[in-house]
Design an enzyme around this catalytic site. Sequence first.
Site, PDB file in Angstrom:
ATOM      1  N   SER A 163       0.783   4.241  -1.348  1.00  0.00           N
ATOM      2  CA  SER A 163      -0.665   4.424  -1.494  1.00  0.00           C
ATOM      3  C   SER A 163      -1.064   5.206  -2.750  1.00  0.00           C
ATOM      4  O   SER A 163      -2.028   5.978  -2.733  1.00  0.00           O
ATOM      5  CB  SER A 163      -1.254   5.109  -0.250  1.00  0.00           C
ATOM      6  N   GLU A 187       9.756   6.459  -1.104  1.00  0.00           N
ATOM      7  CA  GLU A 187       8.556   5.850  -0.539  1.00  0.00           C
ATOM      8  C   GLU A 187       8.547   6.081   0.966  1.00  0.00           C
ATOM      9  O   GLU A 187       9.122   5.285   1.730  1.00  0.00           O
ATOM     10  CB  GLU A 187       8.550   4.348  -0.819  1.00  0.00           C
ATOM     11  N   GLY A 226       1.268   0.908   2.162  1.00  0.00           N
ATOM     12  CA  GLY A 226       0.495  -0.237   2.623  1.00  0.00           C
ATOM     13  C   GLY A 226      -0.873   0.093   3.184  1.00  0.00           C
ATOM     14  O   GLY A 226      -1.302   1.253   3.182  1.00  0.00           O
ATOM     15  N   HIS A 286      13.589  -1.849  -0.009  1.00  0.00           N
ATOM     16  CA  HIS A 286      12.182  -1.494   0.225  1.00  0.00           C
ATOM     17  C   HIS A 286      11.954  -1.343   1.732  1.00  0.00           C
ATOM     18  O   HIS A 286      12.581  -2.037   2.538  1.00  0.00           O
ATOM     19  CB  HIS A 286      11.258  -2.575  -0.354  1.00  0.00           C
TER      20      HIS A 286
HETATM   21  P1  PGA Z   1       1.192   0.572  -1.687  1.00  0.00           P
HETATM   22  O1  PGA Z   1       2.662  -0.027  -1.742  1.00  0.00           O
HETATM   23  O2  PGA Z   1       0.934   1.267  -2.997  1.00  0.00           O
HETATM   24  O3  PGA Z   1       0.291  -0.612  -1.486  1.00  0.00           O
HETATM   25  O4  PGA Z   1       1.154   1.554  -0.548  1.00  0.00           O
HETATM   26  C1  PGA Z   1       3.708   0.737  -2.232  1.00  0.00           C
HETATM   27  C2  PGA Z   1       5.018   0.033  -2.084  1.00  0.00           C
HETATM   28  O5  PGA Z   1       5.229  -0.692  -1.110  1.00  0.00           O
HETATM   29  O6  PGA Z   1       5.903   0.195  -2.944  1.00  0.00           O
END
Ligand code: PGA
Length: 257
Positions: A216, A170, A176, A98
């Site tokens: 997001s 991602e 985030g 991640h």
């Molecule tokens: P988020 O996180 O949807 O809050 O942006 C996604 C992730 O970290 O997998």
Amino acid sequence: MHNKKLLIGTNTKMYKNIADTISYISQLSTLTDDIRDKLTLFVIPSFTTLDRINQHRQQYNMLLGAQNMNWEQQGQYTGEVSPLMLKEVGVDIVEIGHSERRHILHETNDEVSKKVKSALENDFTALLCIGEQAYEKELGLTEEILSIQIKTALANIPKNKLTKLWIAYEPVWAIGVNGKPATAEYVEYCHQFIRDLLVTLYGNIGNDIPLLYGGSVNSQNAPEFIIKENIDGLFVGRSAWNAEKFNELIRICLPLI
Ligand code: PGA
């Protein structure tokens, strides 16, 4: 690749204690009970919750994941959790690489590679996360970065093990509270690039590796992503951490599959 089921899940990061996780998972399980056969639903909570969840496993009809794993079965690795330990608590999926682990905790491509190999050898589903940083995108390096991340992560993995690999794209800049969601067109472009690379590397098997998008995702933008040809699933953070809201998001996506 076309899924007959909606592939969707969440990583709760370093949020939710044991009680909160149990209550979240049981609520989500109840709320999605009637659509269960149309979903591959997964939750990846913190390590400390896994044993308790596993004790009530039959009640929760969803896949359970771990947020990280060491590549060795055991050894002198203070602070790490091994594949054998994760098996003991009923984990199905191991999330690897991640962006927060790569960029805050300085995990390298080499470590990611060892973890993916070990996860697949230990018969887990390996959920490999990849994605470029904002400056890399601005420099036009997205394809190079994705290519390096994929080729290094999958180095030395026999083709027959790839049936248990999922990849989450991602982009770091999209994740985030400070993240800006990518457009569906941009994600589709990147997923097509990843798909073509996987097919070049592995032939037809590359067509069957599910590609999820994360960064997001919310109930407003989820439909734009899920209708795209090469977006096979969604990996949701903040917008999934309330079971009722996540259930709504899932139900919005379901008819679009
Ligand atoms: P988020 O996180 O949807 O809050 O942006 C996604 C992730 O970290 O997998």
